[in-house]
Design a protein around this motif. Structure first.
Motif, PDB file in Angstrom:
ATOM      1  N   SER A  54       0.835  -1.205   0.000  1.00  0.00           N
ATOM      2  CA  SER A  54       0.000   0.000   0.000  1.00  0.00           C
ATOM      3  C   SER A  54       0.872   1.258   0.000  1.00  0.00           C
ATOM      4  CB  SER A  54      -0.964  -0.002   1.193  1.00  0.00           C
ATOM      5  OG  SER A  54      -0.298   0.278   2.402  1.00  0.00           O
ATOM      6  N   TYR A  55       2.113   1.127   0.442  1.00  0.00           N
ATOM      7  CA  TYR A  55       3.062   2.250   0.425  1.00  0.00           C
ATOM      8  C   TYR A  55       3.948   2.247  -0.813  1.00  0.00           C
ATOM      9  CZ  TYR A  55       1.876   3.418   5.216  1.00  0.00           C
ATOM     10  OH  TYR A  55       1.198   3.803   6.339  1.00  0.00           O
ATOM     11  N   LEU A  56       4.283   1.052  -1.313  1.00  0.00           N
ATOM     12  CA  LEU A  56       5.286   0.948  -2.376  1.00  0.00           C
ATOM     13  C   LEU A  56       4.770   0.396  -3.697  1.00  0.00           C
ATOM     14  CD1 LEU A  56       8.164  -0.480  -0.197  1.00  0.00           C
ATOM     15  CD2 LEU A  56       8.087   1.766  -1.271  1.00  0.00           C
ATOM     16  N   GLY A  57       3.553  -0.092  -3.712  1.00  0.00           N
ATOM     17  CA  GLY A  57       3.063  -0.784  -4.890  1.00  0.00           C
ATOM     18  C   GLY A  57       3.568  -2.225  -4.868  1.00  0.00           C
ATOM     19  N   PRO A  58       3.178  -2.995  -5.868  1.00  0.00           N
ATOM     20  CA  PRO A  58       3.581  -4.410  -5.906  1.00  0.00           C
ATOM     21  C   PRO A  58       5.104  -4.559  -5.882  1.00  0.00           C
ATOM     22  CG  PRO A  58       1.926  -3.954  -7.566  1.00  0.00           C
ATOM     23  CD  PRO A  58       2.341  -2.631  -6.995  1.00  0.00           C
ATOM     24  N   THR A  61      13.517  -8.967  -0.886  1.00  0.00           N
ATOM     25  CA  THR A  61      14.753  -8.640  -0.170  1.00  0.00           C
ATOM     26  C   THR A  61      15.264  -7.238  -0.507  1.00  0.00           C
ATOM     27  OG1 THR A  61      16.153  -9.648  -1.871  1.00  0.00           O
ATOM     28  CG2 THR A  61      15.450 -11.067  -0.044  1.00  0.00           C
ATOM     29  N   GLU A  62      14.618  -6.559  -1.441  1.00  0.00           N
ATOM     30  CA  GLU A  62      15.064  -5.218  -1.838  1.00  0.00           C
ATOM     31  C   GLU A  62      14.836  -4.225  -0.703  1.00  0.00           C
ATOM     32  OE1 GLU A  62      14.596  -2.047  -5.530  1.00  0.00           O
ATOM     33  OE2 GLU A  62      13.310  -3.814  -5.459  1.00  0.00           O
ATOM     34  N   ASP A  63      15.818  -3.371  -0.488  1.00  0.00           N
ATOM     35  CA  ASP A  63      15.755  -2.359   0.558  1.00  0.00           C
ATOM     36  C   ASP A  63      14.633  -1.376   0.257  1.00  0.00           C
ATOM     37  OD1 ASP A  63      16.520   0.271   1.927  1.00  0.00           O
ATOM     38  OD2 ASP A  63      17.980  -1.138   2.760  1.00  0.00           O
ATOM     39  N   PHE A  64      13.842  -1.058   1.289  1.00  0.00           N
ATOM     40  CA  PHE A  64      12.726  -0.129   1.112  1.00  0.00           C
ATOM     41  C   PHE A  64      13.180   1.215   0.548  1.00  0.00           C
ATOM     42  CE2 PHE A  64      10.345  -2.343   4.812  1.00  0.00           C
ATOM     43  CZ  PHE A  64       9.704  -3.197   3.941  1.00  0.00           C
ATOM     44  N   SER A  65      14.316   1.712   0.991  1.00  0.00           N
ATOM     45  CA  SER A  65      14.785   3.014   0.497  1.00  0.00           C
ATOM     46  C   SER A  65      15.126   2.943  -0.987  1.00  0.00           C
ATOM     47  CB  SER A  65      15.976   3.530   1.307  1.00  0.00           C
ATOM     48  OG  SER A  65      17.074   2.653   1.203  1.00  0.00           O
ATOM     49  N   ASP A  66      15.642   1.809  -1.456  1.00  0.00           N
ATOM     50  CA  ASP A  66      15.920   1.630  -2.886  1.00  0.00           C
ATOM     51  C   ASP A  66      14.627   1.581  -3.704  1.00  0.00           C
ATOM     52  OD1 ASP A  66      18.605   1.544  -2.295  1.00  0.00           O
ATOM     53  OD2 ASP A  66      18.744  -0.644  -2.409  1.00  0.00           O
ATOM     54  N   ASP A 123      10.689   6.921   1.708  1.00  0.00           N
ATOM     55  CA  ASP A 123      11.470   7.866   2.508  1.00  0.00           C
ATOM     56  C   ASP A 123      11.215   7.628   3.994  1.00  0.00           C
ATOM     57  OD1 ASP A 123       9.076   9.200   3.243  1.00  0.00           O
ATOM     58  OD2 ASP A 123       9.289  10.671   1.631  1.00  0.00           O
ATOM     59  N   SER A 124      11.920   8.365   4.844  1.00  0.00           N
ATOM     60  CA  SER A 124      11.845   8.108   6.284  1.00  0.00           C
ATOM     61  C   SER A 124      10.456   8.383   6.865  1.00  0.00           C
ATOM     62  CB  SER A 124      12.901   8.920   7.029  1.00  0.00           C
ATOM     63  OG  SER A 124      12.722  10.295   6.806  1.00  0.00           O
ATOM     64  N   LEU A 125       9.769   9.382   6.346  1.00  0.00           N
ATOM     65  CA  LEU A 125       8.413   9.677   6.833  1.00  0.00           C
ATOM     66  C   LEU A 125       7.454   8.542   6.475  1.00  0.00           C
ATOM     67  CD1 LEU A 125       6.470  11.586   8.239  1.00  0.00           C
ATOM     68  CD2 LEU A 125       6.162  12.778   6.065  1.00  0.00           C
ATOM     69  N   ASP A 126       7.540   8.072   5.226  1.00  0.00           N
ATOM     70  CA  ASP A 126       6.687   6.954   4.819  1.00  0.00           C
ATOM     71  C   ASP A 126       7.026   5.684   5.600  1.00  0.00           C
ATOM     72  OD1 ASP A 126       5.229   8.412   2.979  1.00  0.00           O
ATOM     73  OD2 ASP A 126       6.548   7.905   1.300  1.00  0.00           O
TER      74      ASP A 126
END
Length: 83
Positions: free
Chosen positions: A23-27, A32-37, A41-44
């Motif tokens: 819901s934050y990043l899409g499918p 194992t991929e880093d969320f920041s990549d 962002d830090s707020l999300d």
């Protein structure tokens, strides 16, 4: 709880975590991929963690948050905290 019940519960938990993350990043095809990549962002990420805490009624200590930087790591952590 028998092993089948535990397996079903684990599957439900991992699916819920995935749904919240997506819901934050899409499918996501790479758990194992880093969320920041992936553009989080830090707020999300703070909002994401708060959503996970609310959904599973758990507290995630601040010192753990930076380490929970992928879908797999977040799912594993939530599974370890959910009884």
């Amino acid at each position: 709880m028998n092993s089948l019940d535990k397996h079903i519960m684990n599957k439900e938990v991992t699916n819920k975590v995935r749904k919240i993350v997506e819901s934050y990043l899409g499918p996501t095809d790479n758990p194992t991929e880093d969320f920041s990549d992936m553009g989080l962002d830090s707020l999300d990420k703070t909002d994401l963690i708060m959503s996970i805490e609310k959904e599973f009624n758990i507290d995630i200590p601040d010192e753990k948050i930076d380490k929970l930087n992928s879908l797999n790591k977040l799912q594993s952590y939530v599974l370890s905290r959910v009884k």
